[in-house]
Design a protein around this motif. Structure first.
Motif, mmCIF file in Angstrom:
data_model
loop_
_atom_site.group_PDB
_atom_site.id
_atom_site.type_symbol
_atom_site.label_atom_id
_atom_site.label_comp_id
_atom_site.label_asym_id
_atom_site.label_seq_id
_atom_site.Cartn_x
_atom_site.Cartn_y
_atom_site.Cartn_z
ATOM 1 N N LEU A 76 42.447 92.174 26.785
ATOM 2 C CA LEU A 76 41.113 92.739 27.015
ATOM 3 C C LEU A 76 40.532 92.334 28.358
ATOM 4 C CD1 LEU A 76 39.526 92.094 23.483
ATOM 5 C CD2 LEU A 76 40.503 94.243 24.353
ATOM 6 N N LEU A 96 40.951 99.347 23.192
ATOM 7 C CA LEU A 96 40.511 99.723 24.545
ATOM 8 C C LEU A 96 40.678 101.229 24.766
ATOM 9 C CD1 LEU A 96 41.919 96.898 26.870
ATOM 10 C CD2 LEU A 96 39.529 97.289 26.228
ATOM 11 N N ALA A 126 30.694 100.066 28.368
ATOM 12 C CA ALA A 126 30.934 101.435 27.913
ATOM 13 C C ALA A 126 30.434 101.624 26.486
ATOM 14 C CB ALA A 126 32.435 101.751 28.011
ATOM 15 N N MET A 127 30.675 100.626 25.627
ATOM 16 C CA MET A 127 30.231 100.732 24.232
ATOM 17 C C MET A 127 28.711 100.779 24.154
ATOM 18 S SD MET A 127 33.007 98.142 22.475
ATOM 19 C CE MET A 127 32.317 98.082 20.818
ATOM 20 N N VAL A 165 37.882 103.136 23.100
ATOM 21 C CA VAL A 165 36.626 103.081 23.861
ATOM 22 C C VAL A 165 36.712 104.018 25.061
ATOM 23 C CG1 VAL A 165 35.071 101.607 25.200
ATOM 24 C CG2 VAL A 165 36.140 100.711 23.118
ATOM 25 N N ALA A 166 37.864 103.955 25.745
ATOM 26 C CA ALA A 166 38.027 104.782 26.950
ATOM 27 C C ALA A 166 37.894 106.265 26.609
ATOM 28 C CB ALA A 166 39.389 104.499 27.587
ATOM 29 N N LEU A 204 38.099 100.141 32.774
ATOM 30 C CA LEU A 204 37.089 100.127 31.717
ATOM 31 C C LEU A 204 36.449 98.755 31.554
ATOM 32 C CD1 LEU A 204 35.969 101.865 29.246
ATOM 33 C CD2 LEU A 204 37.722 100.711 27.906
ATOM 34 N N ASP A 205 35.106 98.700 31.525
ATOM 35 C CA ASP A 205 34.373 97.531 31.036
ATOM 36 C C ASP A 205 33.961 97.913 29.617
ATOM 37 O OD1 ASP A 205 32.393 95.797 30.191
ATOM 38 O OD2 ASP A 205 31.496 95.586 32.175
ATOM 39 N N PHE A 206 34.745 97.421 28.616
ATOM 40 C CA PHE A 206 34.588 97.988 27.268
ATOM 41 C C PHE A 206 33.194 97.743 26.712
ATOM 42 C CE2 PHE A 206 36.299 93.778 26.070
ATOM 43 C CZ PHE A 206 35.468 93.421 25.018
ATOM 44 N N ASP A 215 30.108 95.130 21.154
ATOM 45 C CA ASP A 215 29.445 95.633 22.364
ATOM 46 C C ASP A 215 28.812 94.516 23.189
ATOM 47 O OD1 ASP A 215 27.249 95.018 20.874
ATOM 48 O OD2 ASP A 215 26.335 97.027 20.947
ATOM 49 N N VAL A 268 41.111 103.861 31.241
ATOM 50 C CA VAL A 268 41.228 102.560 30.593
ATOM 51 C C VAL A 268 41.443 101.450 31.625
ATOM 52 C CG1 VAL A 268 43.740 102.553 30.151
ATOM 53 C CG2 VAL A 268 42.173 101.476 28.514
ATOM 54 N N LEU A 325 36.419 95.145 18.708
ATOM 55 C CA LEU A 325 35.656 94.944 19.945
ATOM 56 C C LEU A 325 34.168 95.013 19.629
ATOM 57 C CD1 LEU A 325 37.517 97.225 22.541
ATOM 58 C CD2 LEU A 325 37.957 94.836 21.921
#
Lengths: 192, 710
Positions: free
Chosen positions: B466, B509, B528-529, B512-513, B523-525, B437, B520, B435
């Protein structure tokens, strides 16, 4: 220039890898090794660029494109004109590059799959239609199909399903995307 | 995103010629290799005179068995265990006896033509209609004897006992096999034409006494395989050996003719079938005896009896598999193995039984629908065959065919149908998802693009998991430095690597969560990243089999039995004066799990139907009886379907289905399913058109003319 070697002599000299067959009693004679292959100078045009080459007379257009010009889009599927994977345009006509000597291309204009797209890189309508209609799977026959299809349309043969099927039958597709190829050629013809 | 028709992501590379296949790799200082094949099928090499070849300008080296290094012993997944060029024994025509290495392809070809092989020839064993011998078992295709088959056949109200034959056939992928080998000390790089790059390191390690980790295989695109590029064949080993001896990279491309004797093919298969049923058509007994040809020292069992274990509910079963040894190269898996030959015999015999019963062949099949796995009694992981029958029949107009015209000019029209089924083969697979960012993702999987759509559907599965656009997903594949994604054969890749990609995306995912302390589900990965300042997160996914096995057939060792299902309905035209058979239209309807991309799936099934149309009406590789050679070894004399043979009217339908027992993705395999049933449906339709039952493929005009004129 054109070369004086006949097709038969050419094939005899550079024939495919067959061992010399034998009787139980013993060996047949070895063919004479041709130790000094005749060289020729050829000037032609490939995908709009001038090309000059000093090659052995027996060099096929296909092997020259693939092995010496790194134009590997043109494929070798049978090397005897049966599969169409090596289809290129020579002065606008579709031909099997495996059956042409480079020496026969003096002064000719050759178009390979790498030269089919527009100069700005945008795809030829046939190329786009092949993508849109899923007209390939493994993709190995695709360069030959694309070049052949462009010629098929230019020849005026892309008029009906039956006509396209007939005039695209020189290009084998073992994944058998034939219905999609036919649809793609007809769609591209409508846009051309 | 899963279930959507998107065009192939590799499409641009393929229509522009930019996609590089094995032989497209032109390395600096490369030597071109050309093989010299044995001129006889059975005997010994007496001498090999290489003097003339070595005089050819450009020839650098000629290798024979006397100067080829000795190889270490190999095992599966080497296709054959007795490697060529290690002794003077010849067991089939075309087996390599010398390799010519030269600065140019032209010089290597000329040199190969100048090598003189002296050999002592003995009469070869060729197909001879023997009872065969019991083969060493491969783990499936076992004999079975359950219930009183002779008694049940004797008591049956109706009985069919017939022999069905199909000739040997070659895969003939458009791309001949090619290997470019380069050594860096004890490290070996291979640019190869393969369906399973990870099969090579262990075999090369055994041959050369090196660490398997030192073998890297690069194979992003393969120009069709259909089974003949699955296991490791000798030319791949010989290319690597030649490169090691010469100290330079070597490019070895098999000629089309060499493809007939240097990789596998589907063997000649003779099948004796006996079916017995009661007055209502309920099957009481099924006997299925199969003999296939194999090579002299190695065994391939063409497990055609597999279909008789799974397709119908039959109380009494007697199944045998035997092999007949011939002086030919080893057969191998070919789309579709097992059920491909098996369905030709069983589904032809079912049609004959339906005629005896005066019953619609579709009704006979419905009457014998197997509610559970007939041999083990296990439930099916999923089975919507009856829905597939119904929708296929509806799309074709099967029930209304009596009202359709039976003539079109000189053509007599016939209708035929058959059931389709395939054992579910599964292989373990691993994949990674990275993933980014910026909201993008990269799939990493050491799988190959052989045309089945893998490199399109994997990004699709990743994007779906995703929740992003597929345009934001790229893929790295075709390299053994990537996670071992398993082979691309046995219709197993979507289940294996497809599920591994889905699990890897979920794993990423979840990571990241966890780091972002967010649920999760919402989550907007990418956001969040960025918030936690992580540029990349790597997720791992693994599709594992029960007991961490390397192979699973038919759900063995699980509570469920696994197969794919379908039915094919055909309309053919037969010209009674010329004996010509033409396909007019086809409908295929399938129960095969979740379909990831209907566009590419449809192409795959269409390809399978046409593949079997070739088997049904034109393809055969005959072994010449006196010399034991393949009679024709080119595309000029071996007929395969061309565009003019195939109408546009091929309709493909998939029943909505999700098989979470077969794979977390819910998918099963479709690569071979389309290539089952069709040959029988063709023979059944030909019978319907002109009343001639052909039981030996291919259905050539000569076979129909002979009967039509008598």
């Amino acid at each position: 220039m054109t070369d004086s070697l006949s097709r038969r002599e050419f094939l005899g000299a550079s024939g495919a890898a067959v061992g010399v067959a034998l009787t139980p009693a013993g060996a047949t004679a070895a063919p004479k090794g041709r130790t000094a292959e005749r060289m020729v100078d050829v000037t032609c045009n490939v995908n709009g660029r001038p090309v000059s080459a000093h090659v052995e007379a027996r060099t096929t257009l296909l092997d020259h494109l693939r092995e010496r010009m790194d134009l590997t889009g043109t494929k070798k599927g049978c090397n005897e004109g049966a599969c169409g994977a090596c289809t290129v345009l020579v002065d606008g006509k579709r031909m099997n590059a495996c059956l042409i000597l480079l020496a026969q291309c003096e002064g000719r204009a050759i178009t390979t799959v790498e030269g089919i797209a527009q100069p700005d890189g945008s795809l030829h309508p046939v190329q786009q239609a092949f993508i849109d209609h899923d007209a390939f799977q493994c993709g190995f026959c695709t360069p030959g199909q694309v070049v052949s299809a462009a010629a098929c349309i230019a020849e005026g043969h892309a008029t009906s399903e039956a006509s396209v099927r007939e005039w695209m039958s020189g290009n084998l597709c073992r994944c058998s995307a034939y219905p999609q190829i036919t649809a793609a050629v007809l769609a591209a013809a409508r846009r051309a | 995103m899963i279930g959507r028709s998107i065009t192939r992501l590799e499409g641009h590379a393929k229509v522009t010629g930019k996609a590089r296949y094995a032989a497209d790799n032109n390395l600096a200082r490369v030597l071109h290799a050309v093989l010299v094949g044995a001129p006889i099928a059975n005997g010994r090499v007496l001498s090999i005179d290489t003097e003339a070849a070595q005089r050819v300008r450009g020839v650098v080296r000629v290798l024979t068995h006397s100067d080829m290094p000795r190889f270490g012993a190999v095992s599966f997944p080497s296709a054959i265990l007795k490697l060529p060029m290690q002794d003077d024994v010849i067991r089939h025509e075309g087996t390599p006896v010398a390799i010519v290495l030269a600065e140019s392809l032209e010089s290597a070809e000329e040199g190969a033509g100048a090598v003189v092989v002296r050999a002592r020839s003995e009469s070869p064993l060729v197909p001879r209609d023997s009872a065969g011998e019991t083969p060493v078992r491969m783990g499936f295709g076992e004999d079975l004897n359950r219930g009183d088959v002779p008694g049940a056949l004797q008591r049956a109200a109706h009985r069919v006992e017939q022999r069905f034959i199909q000739p040997a056939r070659h895969h003939n992928p458009m791309e001949p096999s090619a290997t470019v080998a380069e050594w860096f000390g004890d490290t070996l790089f291979l640019y190869d034409s393969v369906q399973a790059g990870f099969n090579l390191p262990p075999v090369m390690a055994a041959v050369f006494g090196i660490d398997a980790k030192n073998v890297r295989v690069i194979a992003p695109h393969t120009g069709g395989g259909f089974g003949c590029k699955g296991w490791v064949w000798p030319h791949e080993i010989l290319a690597a050996a030649a490169a090691r001896v010469a100290g330079r990279p070597v490019k070895l491309v098999l000629t089309r003719a060499q493809m007939y004797a240097n990789v596998g093919y589907q063997p000649l298969v003779r099948q004796d079938i006996a079916l017995g049923c009661d007055a209502e058509g309920k099957l009481a007994a099924l006997r299925h005896d199969v003999v296939n040809t194999t090579s002299i020292v190695e065994t391939w069992t063409e497990a055609a009896t597999e279909i008789s274990r799974g397709l119908y509910a039959v109380p009494a079963l007697q199944l045998t598999q035997r092999v007949e040894r011939v002086h030919a190269n080893l057969p191998t898996a070919m789309r579709a193995p097992a059920e491909g030959p098996g369905s030709w015999a069983l589904e032809s015999a079912m049609d004959e039984l339906a005629l005896l019963l005066r019953m619609d062949p579709l009704d006979l099949r419905l009457a014998n629908y197997a509610q559970t796995d007939p041999v083990h009694g296990k439930p099916w992981s999923s089975n919507k065959l009856r829905e597939a029958y119904a929708e296929g029949a509806r799309l074709f107009g099967w029930r209304e065919r009596g009202q359709l015209p039976r003539h079109d000019g000189p053509w007599r029209i016939g209708f035929g149908m058959a059931a389709c089924t395939m054992t579910t083969f599964r292989h373990p697979a691993a994949a990674r998802v990275r993933l980014q960012d910026d909201g993008g993702a990269v799939v990493e999987a050491g799988t190959h693009d052989i045309g089945t759509g893998t490199t399109t559907i994997l990004p699709q599965i990743c994007a779906d998991t995703l929740g992003i656009d597929v345009a934001r997903v790229s893929i790295q594949h075709g390299d053994t430095t990537l996670p071992d994604a398993g082979p691309v054969y046995g219709s197993s890749a979507t289940m294996g690597v497809g599920s591994a990609v889905m699990l890897a995306a979920r794993d990423a995912l979840a990571k990241v969560a966890r780091l972002a302390r967010e649920p999760v589900e919402t989550l907007d990965f990418a956001a969040a990243m960025r918030r936690i300042g992580v540029a990349e997160i790597v997720g791992d996914g693994r599709f594992a089999l029960p007991g961490n096995a390397s192979f699973n057939a038919d759900g063995a060792g699980t509570p469920d039995a696994m197969r794919t299902w379908g039915a094919v309905f055909l309309e053919v035209g037969v010209d009674p004066d010329l004996g010509l058979v033409r396909l007019r239209r086809a409908v295929g309807s399938y129960s095969a799990g979740r379909i990831v991309n209907p566009l590419t799936a449809r192409s795959q099934i269409t390809g399978g139907i046409i593949w079997e149309w070739g088997k049904a009406t034109m393809e055969q590789s005959l072994q010449e009886p006196r010399h034991g050679r393949w009679l024709a070894k080119n595309l000029s004399n071996v007929a395969i379907p061309v565009n003019a043979d195939i109408p546009a009217a091929i309709t493909v339908h998939f029943v909505e289905e999700h098989d979470e027992h077969a794979s977390p993705l819910g998918a099963k395999g479709i690569g071979e399913l389309g290539a089952t049933g069709v040959a029988a449906a063709v023979a059944n339709a030909v019978f319907d058109a002109v009343g001639i039952r052909v039981r030996e493929l291919p259905i050539l005009p000569s076979k129909l003319i002979r009967d039509l004129s008598s």
